[in-house]
Design an enzyme around this catalytic site. Structure first.
Site, PDB file in Angstrom:
ATOM      1  N   GLN A   8      -6.230 -11.218  -5.333  1.00 38.39           N
ATOM      2  CA  GLN A   8      -5.304 -12.016  -6.144  1.00 38.39           C
ATOM      3  C   GLN A   8      -6.018 -13.030  -7.046  1.00 38.39           C
ATOM      4  OE1 GLN A   8      -2.902 -13.481  -2.922  1.00 38.39           O
ATOM      5  NE2 GLN A   8      -2.490 -11.401  -2.225  1.00 38.39           N
TER       6      GLN A   8
ATOM      7  N   GLU B 284       4.289  -4.769 -11.809  1.00 40.23           N
ATOM      8  CA  GLU B 284       5.747  -4.780 -12.027  1.00 40.23           C
ATOM      9  C   GLU B 284       6.122  -5.810 -13.095  1.00 40.23           C
ATOM     10  OE1 GLU B 284       7.098  -5.351  -7.976  1.00 40.23           O
ATOM     11  OE2 GLU B 284       6.250  -3.418  -7.390  1.00 40.23           O
TER      12      GLU B 284
ATOM     13  N   HIS C 119       0.824  -1.210   0.000  1.00 50.10           N
ATOM     14  CA  HIS C 119       0.000   0.000   0.000  1.00 50.10           C
ATOM     15  C   HIS C 119       0.863   1.266   0.000  1.00 50.10           C
ATOM     16  CE1 HIS C 119      -3.937  -1.978   1.379  1.00 50.10           C
ATOM     17  NE2 HIS C 119      -3.075  -2.950   1.138  1.00 50.10           N
TER      18      HIS C 119
ATOM     19  N   TRP D 286      -1.291  -6.910  -6.536  1.00 47.73           N
ATOM     20  CA  TRP D 286      -1.443  -6.006  -7.676  1.00 47.73           C
ATOM     21  C   TRP D 286      -0.136  -5.303  -8.033  1.00 47.73           C
ATOM     22  CZ3 TRP D 286      -3.680  -6.039 -11.881  1.00 47.73           C
ATOM     23  CH2 TRP D 286      -3.937  -4.907 -12.648  1.00 47.73           C
ATOM     24  N   ASN D 287       0.668  -4.985  -7.013  1.00 51.56           N
ATOM     25  CA  ASN D 287       1.952  -4.344  -7.336  1.00 51.56           C
ATOM     26  C   ASN D 287       2.849  -5.292  -8.107  1.00 51.56           C
ATOM     27  OD1 ASN D 287       1.810  -1.691  -5.770  1.00 51.56           O
ATOM     28  ND2 ASN D 287       1.177  -3.219  -4.273  1.00 51.56           N
TER      29      ASN D 287
ATOM     30  N   HIS E  71       2.014 -14.431  -6.335  1.00 54.55           N
ATOM     31  CA  HIS E  71       0.692 -14.577  -5.714  1.00 54.55           C
ATOM     32  C   HIS E  71      -0.319 -13.647  -6.379  1.00 54.55           C
ATOM     33  CE1 HIS E  71       2.118 -10.874  -4.097  1.00 54.55           C
ATOM     34  NE2 HIS E  71       1.310 -10.813  -3.073  1.00 54.55           N
TER      35      HIS E  71
END
Ligand SMILES: O=c1ccn([C@@H]2O[C@H](COP(=O)(O)OP(=O)(O)O[C@H]3O[C@H](CO)[C@@H](O)[C@H](O)[C@H]3O)[C@@H](O)[C@H]2O)c(=O)[nH]1
Length: 460
Positions: free
Chosen positions: A382, A365, A24, A360-361, A357
């Site tokens: 996820q 990436e 976050h 979102w980051n 997993h």
């Protein structure tokens, strides 16, 4: 009321509030940096526990911090602490935020022009409203996931979840297993559901069409961004931070993993990282993941982060490294690190596949680096992201569990071979990943569509 005014316009000064978790903190920091680049001033607020873990926070002109206590400055210790965490975070966070805003407004030249709050902090919009400050949600998960929550918590759409496939406006048909885990019958975190409902209620009770800044880009989720008529979703991503301008809540490994990657052939290495909440995995999937990865015989770089369960961690590391005579071979062909610069690893030419997993980051990436993935979703958003990865963007394959959701080693190996193998599906995923890389980089660059959207947001 005195204000900071330039040429008749108030100089934008946003108070950004985030939940104190790894996934976050950085997208919100990246947003802060982009807003500063376009002329804003930022006060960034999160908890003292996050500050204690990150050490020195990134510093830039125009960025200041306002830390507050959530009552767990050393982090929640017991199960009881964890149960109470969300309500305490809300109670103490609301008081702290009120104090921060009040002291700004009491100053000779009050400057806050708005509050930007992120996922799991819906109470920030209530506090902002009490001070007549506009507030905007920064959604740091896929737009598709916000749509799903919106429809789920909306009385006039909730019935759409009663049959499979679940057909929601402009979204691909979904099975129950594609929904965020909090909406699945097996949900074990009811407090998350309460907070997500508060998010949707905050949006519903605000002005007619509230703006939401979304960490995505328009090509990636064109339909999802316009699915909910009530919301004006503004894509401003990918908000991916470079290694030198981010905050890590975990200590980076001393191993020179980049040098190790340098010694490997192009696209030959499997990179395994299951984000910042990997603990629960050891119980269920450790052996499958290990036997699948080892079964390929390919080199791998694996992140096993620090944990409260150090004993389990060392068993896991032993299992990866091997405790028989093959152990030596495994060790020279593999590297286990406690934490790394993931963006630097994904950008390395030796990395051929990312076992993720689907946080979102991590997903953004991998898109930005053009690396195809084996999607091994665990919880939260996820499951939905894994669906998009496999069926919509075509950049990876999702591991399939049995009826109880358990994944076997053979299945893991099958997925890895599909992504790493030459020809057929693997080639197509690599082509798709290369295409998404270009689109993702173009969206976020200076003058790209996401960047212009952010500028537009500030000027409105
Ligand atoms: O060795 C490592 C491992 C991870 N990371 C970084 O850690 C972040 C992890 O973020 P993410 O992939 O989003 O995973 P989580 O930390 O698990 O994120 C939580 O928050 C996200 C945003 O709400 C959700 O999408 C996820 O499902 C939720 O688990 C990424 O930026 C990674 O680059 C590192 O820098 N080094």
């Amino acid at each position: 009321m005195a204000n900071s005014v330039k040429n008749g316009c108030r100089h934008p000064h946003y108070l950004i509030v985030t939940f104190p978790a790894q996934g976050h903190i950085n997208p919100a920091l990246k947003l802060a940096n982009r807003l500063i680049h376009h002329g804003a001033t930022i006060t960034y607020s999160t908890t003292i526990s996050a500050l204690r873990r990150m050490g020195e926070p990134p510093s830039t002109q125009g960025l200041s911090y306002a830390w507050f206590s959530d009552g767990f400055d050393e982090g929640p210790k017991s199960l009881e602490d964890q149960k109470n965490y969300m309500s305490e975070f809300k109670r103490r966070g609301s008081d702290a935020l009120s104090d921060i805003i009040r002291s700004n407004l009491d100053a000779t030249e009050p400057t806050f022009t708005g509050v930007i709050y992120s996922v799991l902090v819906p109470w920030a919009s209530t506090v902002a409203r009490e001070f007549h400050l506009p507030s905007t949600l920064l959604w740091i998960e896929p737009a598709t996931v916000l749509d799903i929550y919106y429809y789920y918590f909306n009385a006039s759409h909730n019935h759409l979840f009663e049959q499979e496939p679940i057909e929601l406006p402009k979204l691909p048909p979904l099975s129950t297993g594609d929904l965020p885990s909090f909406l699945q019958p097996s949900n074990v975190l009811p407090s998350a559901l309460v907070t997500l409902r508060e998010h949707i209620e905050a949006l519903d009770s605000s002005e007619s069409n509230p703006r939401v800044l979304v960490n995505t880009f328009s090509e990636l989720e064109p339909e999802a961004l316009t699915s909910v008529e009530k919301l004006r979703m503004i894509p401003v991503g990918p908000l991916v931070s470079s290694s030198d301008n981010k905050a890590d809540l975990f200590r980076s490994s001393d191993e020179d993993y980049i040098k190790w990657l340098d010694s490997k052939a192009e696209k030959s290495v499997i990179y395994v990282s299951l984000g910042s909440h990997g603990d629960g995995l050891w119980e269920k999937h450790m052996e499958a993941l290990t036997s699948g990865v080892l079964g390929t015989g390919r080199p791998f770089l694996w992140v096993v982060k620090e944990t409260k369960h150090e004993e389990k961690k060392s068993c896991f590391v032993d299992l990866i490294r091997g405790d028989d005579d093959k152990g030596f071979i495994r060790t020279i062909n593999s590297l286990v690190v406690g934490w790394c610069s993931q963006t630097a690893v994904l950008a390395h030419p030796s990395v051929g596949c990312f076992v993720t997993h689907c946080g979102w980051n991590s997903t953004l990436e991998s898109l930005e680096s053009g690396v195809p993935v084996v999607a091994f979703p665990q919880f939260a958003d996820q499951c939905t992201t894994a669906k998009l990865v496999e069926d919509v963007w075509g950049i990876g394959v999702r591991v399939k569990g049995d009826e109880e959701g358990l994944v076997g080693g053979d299945e893991m190996r099958r997925c890895l071979e599909k992504v790493m193998g030459g020809g057929g599906d693997g080639d197509e995923m690599r082509r798709n990943a290369a295409r998404w890389k270009t689109l993702a980089v173009d969206a976020a660059k200076e003058g790209g569509p996401s960047d212009l959207n952010l500028k537009g947001f500030m000027e409105e």
